[in-house]
Design a protein around this motif. Structure first.
Motif, PDB file in Angstrom:
ATOM      1  N   LYS A  35       0.859  -1.190   0.000  1.00 42.54           N
ATOM      2  CA  LYS A  35       0.000   0.000   0.000  1.00 42.54           C
ATOM      3  C   LYS A  35       0.890   1.232   0.000  1.00 42.54           C
ATOM      4  CE  LYS A  35      -1.635  -1.742   3.690  1.00 42.54           C
ATOM      5  NZ  LYS A  35      -2.268  -2.337   4.847  1.00 42.54           N
ATOM      6  N   GLU A  36       0.270   2.377  -0.264  1.00 46.72           N
ATOM      7  CA  GLU A  36       1.041   3.618  -0.263  1.00 46.72           C
ATOM      8  C   GLU A  36       1.585   3.899   1.132  1.00 46.72           C
ATOM      9  OE1 GLU A  36       0.533   8.374  -1.351  1.00 46.72           O
ATOM     10  OE2 GLU A  36      -1.156   7.005  -1.640  1.00 46.72           O
ATOM     11  N   LEU A  37       0.772   3.632   2.146  1.00 50.29           N
ATOM     12  CA  LEU A  37       1.197   3.815   3.535  1.00 50.29           C
ATOM     13  C   LEU A  37       1.154   2.460   4.239  1.00 50.29           C
ATOM     14  CD1 LEU A  37      -0.742   7.084   4.398  1.00 50.29           C
ATOM     15  CD2 LEU A  37       1.682   6.865   3.837  1.00 50.29           C
ATOM     16  N   LEU A  38       2.306   2.030   4.779  1.00 54.42           N
ATOM     17  CA  LEU A  38       2.386   0.733   5.447  1.00 54.42           C
ATOM     18  C   LEU A  38       2.483   0.938   6.957  1.00 54.42           C
ATOM     19  CD1 LEU A  38       5.008  -1.011   3.137  1.00 54.42           C
ATOM     20  CD2 LEU A  38       2.571  -1.543   3.277  1.00 54.42           C
ATOM     21  N   PRO A  39       1.700   0.186   7.739  1.00 49.29           N
ATOM     22  CA  PRO A  39       1.824   0.289   9.198  1.00 49.29           C
ATOM     23  C   PRO A  39       3.187  -0.217   9.660  1.00 49.29           C
ATOM     24  CG  PRO A  39       0.312  -1.493   8.586  1.00 49.29           C
ATOM     25  CD  PRO A  39       0.661  -0.775   7.329  1.00 49.29           C
ATOM     26  N   VAL A  40       3.770   0.474  10.607  1.00 44.29           N
ATOM     27  CA  VAL A  40       5.112   0.172  11.099  1.00 44.29           C
ATOM     28  C   VAL A  40       5.031  -0.376  12.515  1.00 44.29           C
ATOM     29  CG1 VAL A  40       7.291   1.222  11.824  1.00 44.29           C
ATOM     30  CG2 VAL A  40       6.265   1.869   9.643  1.00 44.29           C
ATOM     31  N   GLY A  41       5.790  -1.429  12.791  1.00 42.57           N
ATOM     32  CA  GLY A  41       5.844  -1.978  14.145  1.00 42.57           C
ATOM     33  C   GLY A  41       4.787  -3.037  14.364  1.00 42.57           C
ATOM     34  N   ARG A  42       5.196  -4.308  14.382  1.00 45.45           N
ATOM     35  CA  ARG A  42       4.236  -5.400  14.541  1.00 45.45           C
ATOM     36  C   ARG A  42       4.432  -6.193  15.832  1.00 45.45           C
ATOM     37  NH1 ARG A  42       5.207  -8.902   9.679  1.00 45.45           N
ATOM     38  NH2 ARG A  42       3.727 -10.254  10.754  1.00 45.45           N
ATOM     39  N   GLU A  43       5.573  -6.040  16.492  1.00 44.96           N
ATOM     40  CA  GLU A  43       5.826  -6.791  17.722  1.00 44.96           C
ATOM     41  C   GLU A  43       5.520  -5.898  18.917  1.00 44.96           C
ATOM     42  OE1 GLU A  43       7.634  -7.296  14.349  1.00 44.96           O
ATOM     43  OE2 GLU A  43       9.306  -6.706  15.629  1.00 44.96           O
ATOM     44  N   ILE A  44       4.507  -6.253  19.667  1.00 46.85           N
ATOM     45  CA  ILE A  44       4.040  -5.368  20.741  1.00 46.85           C
ATOM     46  C   ILE A  44       3.958  -6.095  22.080  1.00 46.85           C
ATOM     47  CG2 ILE A  44       2.692  -3.952  19.136  1.00 46.85           C
ATOM     48  CD1 ILE A  44       0.164  -5.381  20.342  1.00 46.85           C
ATOM     49  N   SER A  45       4.018  -5.310  23.138  1.00 47.94           N
ATOM     50  CA  SER A  45       3.680  -5.797  24.475  1.00 47.94           C
ATOM     51  C   SER A  45       2.846  -4.720  25.144  1.00 47.94           C
ATOM     52  CB  SER A  45       4.950  -6.090  25.295  1.00 47.94           C
ATOM     53  OG  SER A  45       5.731  -4.921  25.441  1.00 47.94           O
ATOM     54  N   GLY A  46       1.947  -5.131  26.018  1.00 48.89           N
ATOM     55  CA  GLY A  46       1.089  -4.139  26.659  1.00 48.89           C
ATOM     56  C   GLY A  46       0.103  -4.758  27.633  1.00 48.89           C
ATOM     57  N   VAL A  47      -0.850  -3.928  28.063  1.00 44.11           N
ATOM     58  CA  VAL A  47      -1.840  -4.319  29.074  1.00 44.11           C
ATOM     59  C   VAL A  47      -3.220  -4.370  28.431  1.00 44.11           C
ATOM     60  CG1 VAL A  47      -2.883  -3.722  31.290  1.00 44.11           C
ATOM     61  CG2 VAL A  47      -0.481  -3.212  30.876  1.00 44.11           C
ATOM     62  N   VAL A  48      -3.966  -5.420  28.749  1.00 44.69           N
ATOM     63  CA  VAL A  48      -5.331  -5.563  28.227  1.00 44.69           C
ATOM     64  C   VAL A  48      -6.259  -4.558  28.923  1.00 44.69           C
ATOM     65  CG1 VAL A  48      -7.319  -7.104  28.004  1.00 44.69           C
ATOM     66  CG2 VAL A  48      -4.999  -7.994  27.666  1.00 44.69           C
ATOM     67  N   LEU A  49      -6.956  -3.761  28.113  1.00 47.52           N
ATOM     68  CA  LEU A  49      -7.921  -2.797  28.650  1.00 47.52           C
ATOM     69  C   LEU A  49      -9.346  -3.339  28.600  1.00 47.52           C
ATOM     70  CD1 LEU A  49      -6.628   0.492  26.948  1.00 47.52           C
ATOM     71  CD2 LEU A  49      -6.199  -0.280  29.285  1.00 47.52           C
ATOM     72  N   GLU A  50      -9.634  -4.097  27.539  1.00 45.95           N
ATOM     73  CA  GLU A  50     -11.012  -4.543  27.306  1.00 45.95           C
ATOM     74  C   GLU A  50     -10.961  -5.761  26.393  1.00 45.95           C
ATOM     75  OE1 GLU A  50     -14.749  -2.788  24.731  1.00 45.95           O
ATOM     76  OE2 GLU A  50     -13.472  -1.345  25.795  1.00 45.95           O
ATOM     77  N   VAL A  51     -11.938  -6.665  26.535  1.00 46.99           N
ATOM     78  CA  VAL A  51     -11.982  -7.850  25.664  1.00 46.99           C
ATOM     79  C   VAL A  51     -13.373  -7.993  25.047  1.00 46.99           C
ATOM     80  CG1 VAL A  51     -10.199  -9.084  26.973  1.00 46.99           C
ATOM     81  CG2 VAL A  51     -12.609  -9.408  27.564  1.00 46.99           C
ATOM     82  N   GLY A  52     -13.412  -8.577  23.840  1.00 50.50           N
ATOM     83  CA  GLY A  52     -14.679  -8.863  23.183  1.00 50.50           C
ATOM     84  C   GLY A  52     -15.423  -9.970  23.904  1.00 50.50           C
ATOM     85  N   ARG A  53     -16.703 -10.105  23.594  1.00 49.93           N
ATOM     86  CA  ARG A  53     -17.546 -11.043  24.380  1.00 49.93           C
ATOM     87  C   ARG A  53     -17.198 -12.514  24.147  1.00 49.93           C
ATOM     88  NH1 ARG A  53     -22.117 -13.017  21.742  1.00 49.93           N
ATOM     89  NH2 ARG A  53     -22.309 -12.370  19.565  1.00 49.93           N
ATOM     90  N   LYS A  54     -16.486 -12.845  23.059  1.00 48.12           N
ATOM     91  CA  LYS A  54     -16.119 -14.239  22.813  1.00 48.12           C
ATOM     92  C   LYS A  54     -14.656 -14.539  23.166  1.00 48.12           C
ATOM     93  CE  LYS A  54     -19.525 -15.238  19.196  1.00 48.12           C
ATOM     94  NZ  LYS A  54     -19.717 -15.711  17.797  1.00 48.12           N
ATOM     95  N   VAL A  55     -13.942 -13.567  23.681  1.00 53.11           N
ATOM     96  CA  VAL A  55     -12.541 -13.781  24.062  1.00 53.11           C
ATOM     97  C   VAL A  55     -12.484 -14.676  25.294  1.00 53.11           C
ATOM     98  CG1 VAL A  55     -10.448 -12.671  24.951  1.00 53.11           C
ATOM     99  CG2 VAL A  55     -11.710 -11.623  23.061  1.00 53.11           C
ATOM    100  N   THR A  56     -11.680 -15.742  25.205  1.00 53.88           N
ATOM    101  CA  THR A  56     -11.600 -16.702  26.316  1.00 53.88           C
ATOM    102  C   THR A  56     -10.224 -16.742  26.973  1.00 53.88           C
ATOM    103  OG1 THR A  56     -11.045 -18.441  24.721  1.00 53.88           O
ATOM    104  CG2 THR A  56     -13.369 -18.210  25.313  1.00 53.88           C
ATOM    105  N   PHE A  57      -9.187 -16.224  26.268  1.00 50.30           N
ATOM    106  CA  PHE A  57      -7.824 -16.357  26.776  1.00 50.30           C
ATOM    107  C   PHE A  57      -7.414 -15.238  27.720  1.00 50.30           C
ATOM    108  CE2 PHE A  57      -6.762 -18.562  22.493  1.00 50.30           C
ATOM    109  CZ  PHE A  57      -7.293 -19.750  22.972  1.00 50.30           C
TER     110      PHE A  57
END
Length: 333
Positions: A35-57
């Motif tokens: 694409k013309e603009l590519l997202p940068v940075g794919r390896e992340i670490s962080g804190v969960v703020l919210e989860v979808g209703r089917k998230v089990t992990f």
């Protein structure tokens, strides 16, 4: 700034660190993701703020680490990001944010090379080219943990000193910085003439010196050197996507019963959509969990630069994209 609503399987993550990796624009073009603009940075670490209703992990306040998929529309350089739960694993409490994000990709590459492509085991001899690189460091540590004897090449005096300080120590450090050391001869000498079982290269010279592009590193071994130092039944894991083997090369490999495999750490994403997701869930998630466990127990000790503030991300990414970074670059929020 305007995140969409959290979908059923999404996890909303407050990003604490994001590692910068080289973007293979040619690969993205080949698979129609450029694409013309590519997202940068794919390896992340962080804190969960919210989860979808089917998230089990996961649940809010969990500490997580993961790799965004190749077709991700979002950059990891965001304060808050939505990620499908299958691309995340829990981060051990003892592992810091920067180490988690900065090790996960090199860990995946090392496991792909030494577990799935060559099955390293006790008693094997492994040659890791450019062992002082972030990837080379993790590959050495994984091979040693599996009981292998490791030989490595160093591209500078600083790299040589770094490799000699590693514990447990590598069996031999071959300094190729002066361009005069014969890697094949050194490896055969170290193995009593038998050759090494696994070679993990960092690129190779494909042609003779006069034909080689001036931009190519003169420190790389010639493909004939690698074939020479391979033992019977050996595995050559190459990062050289344009490797060309002539009939004499193939005949030498045939006589040794040796194999050549290509290290592409995106294979988990490059299958067709359903199979790729299946591979990722079945094979990749246990790898990520094991990488974090080895970080937590100090089996993996990554080569990281000092954490970088977000306002320096652009300059750092330019260095990464030019392949000029000798340590893993990690942005810390």
């Amino acid at each position: 700034e305007n995140l969409p609503p959290t979908r059923d399987n999404d996890v909303k993550v407050q990003v604490r660190a994001c590692a910068l990796s080289w973007i293979d624009t040619k690969l993205l073009s080949e698979i129609k993701l450029e694409k013309e603009l590519l997202p940068v940075g794919r390896e992340i670490s962080g804190v969960v703020l919210e989860v979808g209703r089917k998230v089990t992990f996961f649940q809010p306040d969990d500490e997580v680490v993961g790799i965004l998929p190749l077709d991700s529309e979002e950059s990891g350089l965001c304060e808050v990001i939505l990620v499908h739960e299958h691309y995340l694993v829990r981060k051990p409490e003892k592992v810091c944010w920067v180490e988690a994000a900065g090790t996960v990709r090199d860990g995946v590459r090392a496991y792909t090379a030494l577990h799935y492509l060559s099955q390293v085991s006790p008693g094997k001899t492994v040659l890791v080219m450019d062992g002082a690189s972030p990837f080379g460091t993790i590959a050495i540590q994984l091979a040693q943990h599996r009981g292998a004897k490791v030989i490595s090449t160093a591209y500078s005096l600083e790299d040589k000193q770094y490799l000699e300080r590693l514990r447990p120590p590598v069996a031999r450090v071959i300094d190729v910085s002066n361009g005069k050391t014969d890697v094949a001869e050194s490896c055969l000498e170290e193995t009593g003439g038998l050759g090494v079982d696994i070679v993990l290269d960092a690129g190779v010279k494909l042609y003779s010196a006069e034909d080689e592009s001036a931009s190519k590193s003169q420190l790389l071994p010639h493909k004939h050197d690698i074939i020479t130092l391979l033992g019977v039944g050996g595995h050559w894991i190459t990062t050289e996507k344009n490797l060309q083997l002539d009939p004499p090369d193939s005949h030498s490999l045939f006589l040794k019963g040796a194999t050549v495999s290509f290290l592409n750490d995106e294979i988990w994403n490059l299958s067709n959509i359903q199979q790729g997701k299946y591979l990722y869930i079945l094979l990749m998630l246990p790898i990520l969990e094991d990488i974090m466990e080895k970080l937590s127990s100090s089996i993996f000790r990554p080569q990281l630069d000092e954490p970088i503030p977000l306002y320096e991300a652009k300059v750092s990414m330019e260095i990464v994209q030019k392949n000029q970074a000798r340590r893993r670059q990690v942005i810390q929020f």
